[in-house]
Design a protein around this motif. Structure first.
Motif, PDB file in Angstrom:
ATOM      1  N   UNK A 690       0.831  -1.196   0.000  1.00 29.44           N
ATOM      2  CA  UNK A 690       0.000   0.000   0.000  1.00 29.44           C
ATOM      3  C   UNK A 690       0.879   1.264   0.000  1.00 29.44           C
ATOM      4  N   UNK A 691       0.412   2.290  -0.719  1.00 28.17           N
ATOM      5  CA  UNK A 691       1.130   3.576  -0.746  1.00 28.17           C
ATOM      6  C   UNK A 691       0.809   4.360   0.510  1.00 28.17           C
ATOM      7  N   UNK A 692       1.823   4.964   1.098  1.00 30.13           N
ATOM      8  CA  UNK A 692       1.632   5.737   2.324  1.00 30.13           C
ATOM      9  C   UNK A 692       0.751   6.944   2.054  1.00 30.13           C
ATOM     10  N   UNK A 693      -0.149   7.216   3.009  1.00 31.19           N
ATOM     11  CA  UNK A 693      -1.054   8.373   2.890  1.00 31.19           C
ATOM     12  C   UNK A 693      -0.333   9.615   3.386  1.00 31.19           C
ATOM     13  N   UNK A 699       1.348  18.322   4.869  1.00 31.70           N
ATOM     14  CA  UNK A 699       2.412  17.474   4.335  1.00 31.70           C
ATOM     15  C   UNK A 699       2.840  16.371   5.304  1.00 31.70           C
ATOM     16  N   UNK A 700       2.030  16.096   6.331  1.00 24.19           N
ATOM     17  CA  UNK A 700       2.342  15.025   7.273  1.00 24.19           C
ATOM     18  C   UNK A 700       1.882  13.662   6.737  1.00 24.19           C
ATOM     19  N   UNK A 701       2.500  12.595   7.256  1.00 28.12           N
ATOM     20  CA  UNK A 701       2.182  11.237   6.806  1.00 28.12           C
ATOM     21  C   UNK A 701       1.191  10.579   7.772  1.00 28.12           C
ATOM     22  N   UNK A 702       0.370   9.662   7.235  1.00 26.28           N
ATOM     23  CA  UNK A 702      -0.527   8.860   8.069  1.00 26.28           C
ATOM     24  C   UNK A 702      -1.936   9.385   8.149  1.00 26.28           C
ATOM     25  N   UNK A 703      -2.255  10.548   7.520  1.00 25.51           N
ATOM     26  CA  UNK A 703      -3.624  11.059   7.497  1.00 25.51           C
ATOM     27  C   UNK A 703      -3.802  11.928   6.261  1.00 25.51           C
ATOM     28  N   UNK A 704      -5.068  12.325   6.041  1.00 27.68           N
ATOM     29  CA  UNK A 704      -5.345  13.213   4.917  1.00 27.68           C
ATOM     30  C   UNK A 704      -5.861  14.549   5.430  1.00 27.68           C
ATOM     31  N   UNK A 707      -8.930  14.755   7.922  1.00 21.01           N
ATOM     32  CA  UNK A 707      -8.734  14.423   9.338  1.00 21.01           C
ATOM     33  C   UNK A 707      -7.558  15.172   9.944  1.00 21.01           C
ATOM     34  N   UNK A 708      -6.989  16.122   9.193  1.00 20.60           N
ATOM     35  CA  UNK A 708      -5.824  16.871   9.682  1.00 20.60           C
ATOM     36  C   UNK A 708      -6.231  17.805  10.827  1.00 20.60           C
ATOM     37  N   UNK A 709      -5.437  17.805  11.888  1.00 15.85           N
ATOM     38  CA  UNK A 709      -5.726  18.627  13.077  1.00 15.85           C
ATOM     39  C   UNK A 709      -4.726  19.769  13.237  1.00 15.85           C
ATOM     40  N   UNK A 710      -3.839  19.893  12.279  1.00  7.78           N
ATOM     41  CA  UNK A 710      -2.804  20.957  12.376  1.00  7.78           C
ATOM     42  C   UNK A 710      -3.443  22.325  12.181  1.00  7.78           C
ATOM     43  N   UNK A 711      -2.964  23.329  12.906  1.00  9.71           N
ATOM     44  CA  UNK A 711      -3.437  24.701  12.819  1.00  9.71           C
ATOM     45  C   UNK A 711      -2.506  25.474  11.876  1.00  9.71           C
TER      46      UNK A 711
END
Length: 712
Positions: A690-693, A699-704, A707-711
């Motif tokens: 599987x390709x990493x999300x 630009x973080x890995x493991x989410x889209x 669902x991103x919580x970054x401000x």
């Protein structure tokens, strides 16, 4: 009635009455009943009837109706006619025979002729001839389905019986449900109520007919759609025997024969495919099996010196294969009691072959296979060949007791090969036949009680104990008691049996062999044989290892049994007569002779283990129990049975290519995949990468980004 024998009701001095539907019935007169078998001649029958009705044999004719045909009387005038009548009515409860004065016979024919045109008479005559042919060919198929409660070995066996039943009774059916646990079929004609349902029982896992409505309102006439009944494999099974004798059997001839003999319309393509399948089954599988087993025989003898592996072939593709591994033959002769069970086994995984097996029991009463053979069918000739190979494989000469079913001809074949042997009938076979003698009028509680009485008769060591059990059966049914006495008690009751069974009465080989050979895939002959070899090799190793930890002189199960019996023995009263003869009293008085190892209760002689009376004597005199047990229950003897190993055979799973065997690139372990979806996942499933999300927002890995919580 048994095959080849019918119960005939002979009627005379009555008259025929024509019913509204054109069928005839016989009214009045005198009736008598006689047995007729295929060996009776026409002259014997005529003499019997002339005596019965006090008339001259030349003054009357003998006639009968065909099954399900009450319109036309068939004449018996010679031996061939009589044999045909017996064949047509085999399986019927009773058969009617009419003794008519020859004047009456001519009058009947005259009336029939006057009532119709000559063309109609010829047409009816031809129809009767065709019906006779059809009845002869499909003899017994119309009774393949008998009703609720009928048991089949598998869903396939039920479907095969249903197929023949539909052909014989001229109707089409289709499946509503059809899988490994249940089968439901209905008539294809709309509004016809015929329906049948069968499924596995929850207790014995047998395939049983649970519901049936056998009434047809459709007229049961086969049409052009009848070709659907003639599947390719069914056509192959029908023509296989004829194809063996006539290799140039043409598809066009197959089409004509199926139409004439079974009333089925098939096209050229169906006949061609059926011939192809039959030819493949007859030649390819048999020849391939012969080639593989010939190679395997050499490998067995090479890797397991002292073993016996024999392949017997004939002009046709049929063969017989026998194998006895040296480790098993040695273990039986030195560590097992001289007792062999002979069974013909039909494996669930492959019903094309039969396994003829000779199995013993070890000191722990576990099954101990000694030798086995693979054959195409269970016949007297194959059994005789198997017994000859078995005798040649033994190195020690000792008197052996053989136990088997009395229906496979072994009672006649055994004395021809093992002259000094004893033959007995298995307990399981006797009880199953006994159950068949009790109809549905018996309650289950009463059936269980009668079976318990039969078992007590089997285990009875003295004649008076046996007679008491038989009398208990006779109180409920004189017919059952007479049946039991007619089954030769000297072959199965301890009170009369001359051989030594050591308290063991059935083998259980069928369940063991079917557990060993998986039914998921249909194995080849070589696969079956090699699977059994691997299981036997593992059995020898595991039982040898487990026995190494035993510290008692007797095997564990026997040691525990004697300890329990000793508790009962301590309360018995023992009176000394001589140094070796004692009188022991419990509910009765028994005489024990420890020098000859005998007790008047006869249990010591029958089982090979001291009975409770002998144990009481040994407790009194301080004797060692182990010295008075048969050596076959000693731990030392048990270890001898498993002292040798079955050696591995390399390259069995590798492809074989041998010019000498004429097997170009043949693989011995080729399998045919069974129908249905595999229940297990592949051993090495494909790994999905599987390709990493990665989030497009931070630009973080493991989410889209959703669902991103970054401000930001």
């Amino acid at each position: 009635m048994s095959s080849g024998k019918i119960l005939a009701i002979c009627q005379s001095d009555g008259e025929f009455v024509t019913d509204p539907d054109g069928s005839m019935s016989y009214c009045g007169g005198e009736a008598h009943a006689i047995d007729i078998d295929s060996e009776m001649t026409f002259n014997d029958l005529a003499t019997e009837l002339s005596t019965m009705f006090n008339c001259n044999a030349d003054a009357f004719s003998i006639k009968y109706f065909l099954p399900r045909n009450k319109r036309t009387l068939i004449t018996i005038s010679n031996d061939k006619d009589l044999r045909r009548m017996v064949n047509f009515h085999t399986g019927s409860d009773t058969t009617d025979i009419y003794v008519l004065k020859k004047a009456e016979s001519r009058a009947i024919r005259s009336d029939v002729t006057d009532s119709g045109t000559s063309t109609d008479a010829n047409t009816d005559s031809q129809a009767i001839v065709e019906d006779v042919k059809r009845q002869r060919i499909c003899n017994g198929w119309d009774s393949m389905i008998t009703g609720v409660g009928q048991v089949f070995s598998s869903p396939k066996a039920f479907r095969d019986a249903l197929h023949k039943y539909a052909i014989a009774n001229s109707f089409m059916y289709r499946f509503l449900k059809n899988d490994g646990s249940r089968v439901t079929a209905i008539c294809t004609v709309e509004d016809c109520p015929w329906r049948i349902h069968a499924s596995r029982s929850s207790v014995k896992q047998e395939f049983i007919i649970k519901k049936i409505n056998d009434a047809h309102t459709c007229g049961k006439e086969l049409s052009k759609e009848s070709r659907r009944l003639a599947s390719q494999r069914w056509v192959a099974s029908i023509i296989k025997d004829k194809l063996r004798d006539t290799p140039n059997y043409k598809p066009k001839e197959i089409v004509n024969d199926l139409q004439r003999e079974y009333g089925l319309s098939v096209n050229y393509s169906q006949a061609w495919r059926g011939k192809f399948i039959a030819k493949k089954e007859l030649h390819n599988s048999q020849e391939e099996a012969c080639n593989q087993l010939s190679w395997f025989c050499e490998r067995i003898i090479e890797t397991n010196p002292g073993s016996v592996a024999t392949l017997h072939t004939s002009d046709d593709p049929r063969f017989c294969f026998f194998v006895g591994f040296h480790a098993l033959l040695y273990g039986f002769e030195h560590g097992c009691r001289p007792l062999l069970f002979l069974d013909a086994l039909s494996l669930k995984a492959n019903k094309e072959w039969k396994i003829l097996a000779a199995t013993a029991v070890d000191g722990e009463n576990d099954i101990y296979p000694v030798a086995f053979s693979v054959v195409d069918s269970e016949t007297n000739e194959n059994w005789h060949w198997f017994l000859v190979q078995l005798k040649s494989a033994f190195t020690l000469s000792r008197c052996i007791t053989f136990i088997s079913s009395s229906q496979n001809g072994l009672e006649e074949e055994l004395p021809k090969v093992f002259e000094e042997s004893f033959y007995g009938c298995s307990e399981e076979h006797l009880i199953e036949n006994f159950k068949g003698e009790m109809d549905n009028s018996w309650s289950q509680e009463m059936k269980d009680k009668m079976i318990d009485n039969l078992k007590r008769a089997i285990y009875a060591c003295k004649v008076d104990e046996f007679n008491e059990s038989i009398e208990n059966i006779r109180i409920q049914s004189k017919e059952l008691a007479n049946w039991v006495m007619g089954m030769k008690p000297e072959l199965w009751s301890n009170a009369f049996f001359k051989g030594l069974r050591y308290g063991h009465y059935s083998s259980g080989a069928s369940d063991k062999f079917n557990d060993w050979v998986s039914a998921r895939y249909e194995p080849s002959v070589l696969q079956i044989v090699d699977t059994l070899r691997c299981k036997l090799m593992e059995m020898m190793y595991s039982r040898r290892n487990s026995s190494n930890s035993w510290t008692m002189a007797l095997v564990p199960s026997v040691n525990q049994k004697l300890q329990e019996e000793m508790i009962k023995a301590r309360i018995l009263n023992v009176v000394c007569s001589t140094e070796s003869v004692f009188e022991v009293s419990d509910e009765s008085t028994n005489i024990v002779n420890i020098e000859t190892r005998e007790c008047t209760c006869r249990r010591w002689q029958v089982t090979g283990l001291p009975c409770v009376h002998a144990l009481a004597v040994l407790e009194r005199i301080g004797g060692c129990i182990y010295d008075y047990c048969s050596k076959y229950f000693l731990t030392e003897c048990y270890r001898l049975a498993y002292s040798l190993s079955i050696n591995p055979i390399p390259d069995v799973g590798a492809p074989i290519c041998s010019d000498a065997l004429h097997i170009p690139s043949a693989c011995p372990l080729r399998t045919r995949r069974m129908a249905g979806r595999p229940k297990e996942k592949p051993e090495e499933p494909r790994i999905a990468i599987k390709r990493a999300v990665r989030c497009s927002k931070c630009q973080g890995a493991g989410h889209n980004k959703q669902t991103c919580k970054a401000q930001i």
